[in-house]
Design a protein around this motif. Structure first.
Motif, mmCIF file in Angstrom:
data_model
loop_
_atom_site.group_PDB
_atom_site.id
_atom_site.type_symbol
_atom_site.label_atom_id
_atom_site.label_comp_id
_atom_site.label_asym_id
_atom_site.label_seq_id
_atom_site.Cartn_x
_atom_site.Cartn_y
_atom_site.Cartn_z
ATOM 1 N N VAL A 65 9.785 -40.223 49.417
ATOM 2 C CA VAL A 65 10.555 -40.481 50.733
ATOM 3 C C VAL A 65 10.106 -39.103 51.840
ATOM 4 O O VAL A 65 9.574 -39.468 52.700
ATOM 5 C CB VAL A 65 11.996 -40.191 50.789
ATOM 6 C CG1 VAL A 65 12.504 -40.399 52.233
ATOM 7 C CG2 VAL A 65 12.674 -41.306 50.014
ATOM 8 N N MET A 66 9.587 -38.252 51.330
ATOM 9 C CA MET A 66 8.861 -37.208 51.648
ATOM 10 C C MET A 66 7.279 -37.077 51.993
ATOM 11 O O MET A 66 6.798 -36.274 52.460
ATOM 12 C CB MET A 66 9.322 -35.667 51.360
ATOM 13 C CG MET A 66 10.749 -35.485 51.235
ATOM 14 S SD MET A 66 11.629 -35.519 52.865
ATOM 15 C CE MET A 66 10.633 -34.385 53.918
ATOM 16 N N SER A 67 6.795 -38.138 51.594
ATOM 17 C CA SER A 67 5.080 -38.436 51.510
ATOM 18 C C SER A 67 4.897 -38.744 52.930
ATOM 19 O O SER A 67 5.311 -40.201 53.106
ATOM 20 C CB SER A 67 4.958 -39.238 50.336
ATOM 21 O OG SER A 67 3.240 -39.580 50.736
ATOM 22 N N LEU A 68 4.534 -38.240 53.565
ATOM 23 C CA LEU A 68 3.769 -38.602 54.916
ATOM 24 C C LEU A 68 2.843 -39.783 54.594
ATOM 25 O O LEU A 68 2.898 -40.786 55.540
ATOM 26 C CB LEU A 68 3.360 -37.504 55.816
ATOM 27 C CG LEU A 68 4.116 -36.520 56.273
ATOM 28 C CD1 LEU A 68 3.473 -35.443 56.989
ATOM 29 C CD2 LEU A 68 5.281 -37.261 57.116
ATOM 30 N N ALA A 69 2.013 -40.062 53.694
ATOM 31 C CA ALA A 69 1.081 -40.853 53.824
ATOM 32 C C ALA A 69 1.801 -42.144 53.362
ATOM 33 O O ALA A 69 1.578 -43.315 53.756
ATOM 34 C CB ALA A 69 0.012 -40.555 52.626
ATOM 35 N N TRP A 70 2.997 -42.246 52.469
ATOM 36 C CA TRP A 70 3.616 -43.505 52.072
ATOM 37 C C TRP A 70 4.310 -43.802 53.370
ATOM 38 O O TRP A 70 4.512 -45.087 53.773
ATOM 39 C CB TRP A 70 4.287 -43.371 50.916
ATOM 40 C CG TRP A 70 3.738 -43.542 49.688
ATOM 41 C CD1 TRP A 70 3.303 -42.550 48.812
ATOM 42 C CD2 TRP A 70 3.241 -44.695 49.038
ATOM 43 N NE1 TRP A 70 2.651 -43.183 47.683
ATOM 44 C CE2 TRP A 70 2.655 -44.468 47.744
ATOM 45 C CE3 TRP A 70 3.529 -45.982 49.385
ATOM 46 C CZ2 TRP A 70 2.164 -45.442 47.135
ATOM 47 C CZ3 TRP A 70 3.198 -46.890 48.438
ATOM 48 C CH2 TRP A 70 2.204 -46.646 47.309
ATOM 49 N N MET A 71 5.118 -43.025 54.263
ATOM 50 C CA MET A 71 5.663 -43.455 55.140
ATOM 51 C C MET A 71 4.705 -44.125 56.430
ATOM 52 O O MET A 71 5.301 -45.164 56.912
ATOM 53 C CB MET A 71 6.515 -42.132 55.883
ATOM 54 C CG MET A 71 7.876 -41.462 54.934
ATOM 55 S SD MET A 71 8.446 -40.438 56.143
ATOM 56 C CE MET A 71 8.501 -38.921 55.069
ATOM 57 N N LEU A 72 3.828 -43.703 56.410
ATOM 58 C CA LEU A 72 2.796 -44.041 57.376
ATOM 59 C C LEU A 72 2.374 -45.403 57.010
ATOM 60 O O LEU A 72 2.335 -46.441 57.664
ATOM 61 C CB LEU A 72 1.433 -43.320 57.679
ATOM 62 C CG LEU A 72 0.645 -43.565 58.574
ATOM 63 C CD1 LEU A 72 0.982 -44.036 59.901
ATOM 64 C CD2 LEU A 72 -0.691 -42.614 58.659
ATOM 65 N N LEU A 73 1.856 -45.535 55.709
ATOM 66 C CA LEU A 73 1.475 -46.904 55.294
ATOM 67 C C LEU A 73 2.504 -47.976 55.213
ATOM 68 O O LEU A 73 2.240 -49.111 55.778
ATOM 69 C CB LEU A 73 1.168 -46.662 53.558
ATOM 70 C CG LEU A 73 0.622 -47.980 53.068
ATOM 71 C CD1 LEU A 73 -0.566 -48.455 53.592
ATOM 72 C CD2 LEU A 73 0.530 -47.898 51.430
ATOM 73 N N LEU A 74 3.575 -47.647 54.926
ATOM 74 C CA LEU A 74 4.950 -48.530 55.005
ATOM 75 C C LEU A 74 5.327 -48.756 56.457
ATOM 76 O O LEU A 74 5.814 -49.812 56.766
ATOM 77 C CB LEU A 74 5.899 -48.161 54.207
ATOM 78 C CG LEU A 74 5.663 -48.391 52.682
ATOM 79 C CD1 LEU A 74 6.828 -47.439 51.791
ATOM 80 C CD2 LEU A 74 5.555 -49.683 52.202
ATOM 81 N N THR A 75 4.984 -47.917 57.351
ATOM 82 C CA THR A 75 5.391 -48.351 58.767
ATOM 83 C C THR A 75 4.269 -49.229 59.267
ATOM 84 O O THR A 75 4.610 -50.111 60.072
ATOM 85 C CB THR A 75 5.225 -46.875 59.587
ATOM 86 O OG1 THR A 75 6.279 -46.043 59.133
ATOM 87 C CG2 THR A 75 5.559 -46.971 61.180
#
Length: 116
Positions: A65-75
């Motif tokens: 959840v704290m991974s900015l890369a995964w958050m950006l990708l899923l956004t």
């Protein structure tokens, strides 16, 4: 990852995505008068949105959840599904990608150290 990929390809995902892609059409088709009617409409539309995105959020939790890369990708994935003209196609592509990544992780070809 495998479950999320499989869900992306299901008819239920397509139905939920269809309702989430056009909130105005949803309101026009499911209009109910009064406060209770508005509550029912909101709950119903919220159910469609949950059905549309729960698997993507599960991937976010699993990937970190704290991974900015995964958050950006899923956004970007959610944006593509809901806004772009061919959003349903991107949903299928993401499903196939998640299935492939899930298989690679399951077989040990790709390591995801944060998964334990």
């Amino acid at each position: 990852m495998l479950a999320a990929g499989a869900y992306q390809l299901t008819p239920l995902k397509r139905v939920c995505l269809r309702h989430c892609r056009s909130p105005f059409a949803f309101v026009a088709q499911h209009w109910q008068d009064g406060r209770l009617g508005a509550l029912r409409m909101g709950l119903r539309h919220g159910g469609y949105c949950l059905g549309c995105c729960w698997a993507l959020f599960a991937v976010l939790v699993a990937a970190g959840v704290m991974s900015l890369a995964w958050m950006l990708l899923l956004t970007l994935v959610v944006f593509a599904e809901k806004v772009l003209p061919r959003g349903e196609r991107s949903s299928k592509a993401v499903g196939i990608a998640f299935l492939a990544l899930g298989l690679l992780v399951a077989t040990g070809v790709v390591a995801m150290p944060w998964l334990g």
